[in-house]
Motif scaffolding. Sequence first.
Motif, PDB file in Angstrom:
ATOM      1  N   ASN A 215       0.853  -1.182   0.000  1.00 42.03           N
ATOM      2  CA  ASN A 215       0.000   0.000   0.000  1.00 42.03           C
ATOM      3  C   ASN A 215       0.893   1.238   0.000  1.00 42.03           C
ATOM      4  O   ASN A 215       2.099   1.136   0.261  1.00 42.03           O
ATOM      5  CB  ASN A 215      -0.963   0.000   1.195  1.00 42.03           C
ATOM      6  CG  ASN A 215      -0.242   0.052   2.530  1.00 42.03           C
ATOM      7  OD1 ASN A 215       0.337   1.086   2.875  1.00 42.03           O
ATOM      8  ND2 ASN A 215      -0.269  -1.044   3.276  1.00 42.03           N
ATOM      9  N   PRO A 216       0.355   2.418  -0.290  1.00 41.05           N
ATOM     10  CA  PRO A 216       1.184   3.616  -0.415  1.00 41.05           C
ATOM     11  C   PRO A 216       1.951   4.005   0.837  1.00 41.05           C
ATOM     12  O   PRO A 216       2.937   4.744   0.745  1.00 41.05           O
ATOM     13  CB  PRO A 216       0.166   4.701  -0.793  1.00 41.05           C
ATOM     14  CG  PRO A 216      -0.959   3.963  -1.428  1.00 41.05           C
ATOM     15  CD  PRO A 216      -1.033   2.675  -0.688  1.00 41.05           C
ATOM     16  N   ASP A 217       1.512   3.540   2.007  1.00 44.01           N
ATOM     17  CA  ASP A 217       2.181   3.889   3.261  1.00 44.01           C
ATOM     18  C   ASP A 217       3.127   2.803   3.750  1.00 44.01           C
ATOM     19  O   ASP A 217       3.752   2.947   4.799  1.00 44.01           O
ATOM     20  CB  ASP A 217       1.139   4.181   4.348  1.00 44.01           C
ATOM     21  CG  ASP A 217       0.226   5.344   3.965  1.00 44.01           C
ATOM     22  OD1 ASP A 217       0.747   6.348   3.453  1.00 44.01           O
ATOM     23  OD2 ASP A 217      -0.992   5.218   4.154  1.00 44.01           O
ATOM     24  N   ASP A 218       3.237   1.714   2.991  1.00 44.77           N
ATOM     25  CA  ASP A 218       4.050   0.588   3.423  1.00 44.77           C
ATOM     26  C   ASP A 218       5.532   0.845   3.168  1.00 44.77           C
ATOM     27  O   ASP A 218       5.912   1.680   2.327  1.00 44.77           O
ATOM     28  CB  ASP A 218       3.603  -0.671   2.667  1.00 44.77           C
ATOM     29  CG  ASP A 218       4.280  -1.918   3.168  1.00 44.77           C
ATOM     30  OD1 ASP A 218       3.941  -2.355   4.280  1.00 44.77           O
ATOM     31  OD2 ASP A 218       5.158  -2.442   2.458  1.00 44.77           O
ATOM     32  N   ALA A 219       6.382   0.105   3.882  1.00 41.73           N
ATOM     33  CA  ALA A 219       7.835   0.240   3.721  1.00 41.73           C
ATOM     34  C   ALA A 219       8.287  -0.103   2.308  1.00 41.73           C
ATOM     35  O   ALA A 219       9.347   0.360   1.860  1.00 41.73           O
ATOM     36  CB  ALA A 219       8.553  -0.656   4.729  1.00 41.73           C
ATOM     37  N   THR A 220       7.493  -0.893   1.579  1.00 40.57           N
ATOM     38  CA  THR A 220       7.861  -1.242   0.212  1.00 40.57           C
ATOM     39  C   THR A 220       7.753  -0.051  -0.742  1.00 40.57           C
ATOM     40  O   THR A 220       8.361  -0.053  -1.811  1.00 40.57           O
ATOM     41  CB  THR A 220       6.975  -2.387  -0.300  1.00 40.57           C
ATOM     42  OG1 THR A 220       5.600  -2.075  -0.023  1.00 40.57           O
ATOM     43  CG2 THR A 220       7.330  -3.699   0.385  1.00 40.57           C
ATOM     44  N   MET A 221       6.980   0.965  -0.383  1.00 39.25           N
ATOM     45  CA  MET A 221       6.831   2.154  -1.226  1.00 39.25           C
ATOM     46  C   MET A 221       7.957   3.163  -1.003  1.00 39.25           C
ATOM     47  O   MET A 221       8.358   3.886  -1.932  1.00 39.25           O
ATOM     48  CB  MET A 221       5.484   2.817  -0.954  1.00 39.25           C
ATOM     49  CG  MET A 221       5.245   4.118  -1.721  1.00 39.25           C
ATOM     50  SD  MET A 221       5.051   3.883  -3.508  1.00 39.25           S
ATOM     51  CE  MET A 221       3.268   3.689  -3.583  1.00 39.25           C
ATOM     52  N   LYS A 222       8.502   3.222   0.185  1.00 37.98           N
ATOM     53  CA  LYS A 222       9.447   4.276   0.552  1.00 37.98           C
ATOM     54  C   LYS A 222      10.687   4.344  -0.331  1.00 37.98           C
ATOM     55  O   LYS A 222      11.111   5.439  -0.718  1.00 37.98           O
ATOM     56  CB  LYS A 222       9.831   4.130   2.022  1.00 37.98           C
ATOM     57  CG  LYS A 222       8.679   4.431   2.969  1.00 37.98           C
ATOM     58  CD  LYS A 222       9.073   4.241   4.427  1.00 37.98           C
ATOM     59  CE  LYS A 222       7.884   4.515   5.338  1.00 37.98           C
ATOM     60  NZ  LYS A 222       8.225   4.279   6.766  1.00 37.98           N
ATOM     61  N   PRO A 223      11.318   3.215  -0.697  1.00 37.06           N
ATOM     62  CA  PRO A 223      12.519   3.335  -1.537  1.00 37.06           C
ATOM     63  C   PRO A 223      12.228   3.880  -2.933  1.00 37.06           C
ATOM     64  O   PRO A 223      13.093   4.524  -3.532  1.00 37.06           O
ATOM     65  CB  PRO A 223      13.060   1.905  -1.591  1.00 37.06           C
ATOM     66  CG  PRO A 223      11.918   1.038  -1.221  1.00 37.06           C
ATOM     67  CD  PRO A 223      11.102   1.825  -0.270  1.00 37.06           C
ATOM     68  N   LEU A 224      11.036   3.642  -3.444  1.00 32.32           N
ATOM     69  CA  LEU A 224      10.688   4.170  -4.761  1.00 32.32           C
ATOM     70  C   LEU A 224      10.584   5.686  -4.708  1.00 32.32           C
ATOM     71  O   LEU A 224      11.162   6.404  -5.536  1.00 32.32           O
ATOM     72  CB  LEU A 224       9.370   3.556  -5.227  1.00 32.32           C
ATOM     73  CG  LEU A 224       8.919   3.887  -6.649  1.00 32.32           C
ATOM     74  CD1 LEU A 224       9.957   3.485  -7.677  1.00 32.32           C
ATOM     75  CD2 LEU A 224       7.585   3.193  -6.952  1.00 32.32           C
ATOM     76  N   LEU A 225       9.877   6.196  -3.721  1.00 39.64           N
ATOM     77  CA  LEU A 225       9.755   7.646  -3.566  1.00 39.64           C
ATOM     78  C   LEU A 225      11.087   8.250  -3.129  1.00 39.64           C
ATOM     79  O   LEU A 225      11.423   9.377  -3.516  1.00 39.64           O
ATOM     80  CB  LEU A 225       8.667   7.959  -2.544  1.00 39.64           C
ATOM     81  CG  LEU A 225       7.258   7.449  -2.896  1.00 39.64           C
ATOM     82  CD1 LEU A 225       6.281   7.786  -1.787  1.00 39.64           C
ATOM     83  CD2 LEU A 225       6.793   8.032  -4.225  1.00 39.64           C
ATOM     84  N   GLY A 226      11.872   7.503  -2.368  1.00 46.90           N
ATOM     85  CA  GLY A 226      13.177   7.990  -1.943  1.00 46.90           C
ATOM     86  C   GLY A 226      14.149   8.139  -3.095  1.00 46.90           C
ATOM     87  O   GLY A 226      15.121   8.897  -3.002  1.00 46.90           O
ATOM     88  N   GLY A 227      13.907   7.441  -4.189  1.00 46.25           N
ATOM     89  CA  GLY A 227      14.738   7.568  -5.379  1.00 46.25           C
ATOM     90  C   GLY A 227      14.355   8.753  -6.249  1.00 46.25           C
ATOM     91  O   GLY A 227      14.893   8.916  -7.336  1.00 46.25           O
ATOM     92  N   GLY A 228      13.421   9.551  -5.753  1.00 43.89           N
ATOM     93  CA  GLY A 228      13.028  10.748  -6.491  1.00 43.89           C
ATOM     94  C   GLY A 228      11.916  10.543  -7.492  1.00 43.89           C
ATOM     95  O   GLY A 228      11.581  11.465  -8.254  1.00 43.89           O
ATOM     96  N   PHE A 229      11.308   9.369  -7.502  1.00 41.02           N
ATOM     97  CA  PHE A 229      10.189   9.138  -8.411  1.00 41.02           C
ATOM     98  C   PHE A 229       8.904   9.716  -7.821  1.00 41.02           C
ATOM     99  O   PHE A 229       8.739   9.791  -6.603  1.00 41.02           O
ATOM    100  CB  PHE A 229      10.014   7.644  -8.677  1.00 41.02           C
ATOM    101  CG  PHE A 229      10.975   7.102  -9.698  1.00 41.02           C
ATOM    102  CD1 PHE A 229      10.637   7.057 -11.030  1.00 41.02           C
ATOM    103  CD2 PHE A 229      12.233   6.656  -9.317  1.00 41.02           C
ATOM    104  CE1 PHE A 229      11.517   6.574 -11.973  1.00 41.02           C
ATOM    105  CE2 PHE A 229      13.132   6.177 -10.250  1.00 41.02           C
ATOM    106  CZ  PHE A 229      12.772   6.132 -11.583  1.00 41.02           C
ATOM    107  N   GLU A 230       8.011  10.124  -8.704  1.00 38.68           N
ATOM    108  CA  GLU A 230       6.734  10.693  -8.302  1.00 38.68           C
ATOM    109  C   GLU A 230       5.617   9.721  -8.691  1.00 38.68           C
ATOM    110  O   GLU A 230       5.638   9.144  -9.771  1.00 38.68           O
ATOM    111  CB  GLU A 230       6.501  12.034  -9.006  1.00 38.68           C
ATOM    112  CG  GLU A 230       7.603  13.055  -8.796  1.00 38.68           C
ATOM    113  CD  GLU A 230       7.470  14.246  -9.740  1.00 38.68           C
ATOM    114  OE1 GLU A 230       6.436  14.322 -10.445  1.00 38.68           O
ATOM    115  OE2 GLU A 230       8.392  15.060  -9.788  1.00 38.68           O
TER     116      GLU A 230
END
Length: 339
Positions: A215-230
């Motif tokens: 889900n958008p709040d899960d730890a699996t999402m964080k590295p994608l957004l942390g890489g600068g992706f929107e």
Amino acid sequence: MVQYSSMRFWPEKGVRDRSIERLLALRAGLAKDVTPSSKATSFHLATWNIRDFGGHKLNPCPRSDEALVYIAEIVSAFDLVAIQEVNDDLAAFEKLMRLLGPHWDYMVTDTSGNQERLAFVFDRRKISFRHIAGEIVLPEVKGKPVAQFNRTPYCVSFQAGWFKFNLCTVHIYYGSATDTAKRIAEIDAIAQFFAKRQKQTGETYILLGDFNILNPDDATMKPLLGGGFEIPKELRNPTALATVNYYDQIALKPAKRQVEIAKAGVFDWQNYVFRAPEDYEAYKPSITGKNDLATYQKWRTWQISDHKPLWAEIRMDFTDDYLKSLKSDAAPLADFKPK
């Protein structure tokens, strides 16, 4: 338009009549839920994990010709589709391409983890290949090899109208619902790879596919957004058929020119074909073993998929903005950004 002439030769008239009825409903649903793909100013991008496409891993019944025409109709509603879980055997995939017709083309990888391929399917009337393609291999760190992806990501350069972009499709390692460490590591690796690549090239990158994000709040999402992706809010939708998991994603890393999304969503194919419970009785004779509604709901995922397509309509015509940038008092073209 999908090439349906082969349906004339289907031996079972009842199956053909049922398929025609459901195709008409599916076409009406696509017209209602997805904006028309004929627009000259935009194109439709989609990602879809088509479960074990062409394989028979644990499959209680091979995919039928009826299911393939439904898949073809759904794919044809878009202009460029990333498909995951294409199997080693390409016979079903090639039949899909014949159904899509002569304007459609594809690019597909060799097999990697789980004997799966990754594919791009595109309508040449809207999308052109920019002659750059490759599978992503992570570079060594301090002279030492690093762990590679379970299923190697695939990156291809495309162009739609004015819009040039690099599109990378993935099928991230799943593991288990409780142990997501390797999954997170793979998502972080691909996000950081393209963050570095964009600094070198200054180009637009779109990363899409099955990330197995919960889900958008899960730890699996964080590295994608942390890489600068929107990931715009209109793209944050659950895509798993039987759960509320957000496995599939379309993530954007735009260069100077913004990626403008006119509309986006998830297409709920199960509302139009292989419906439950409405169509259960019709398919009951095709189901082997335990035969109840719950089994049918699982069986239909092998016919179509256990995922739903995630899609976005993206602007590709910047003519007005370009002309305005040529005026003597306009900002330099290098700084040109459409509104």
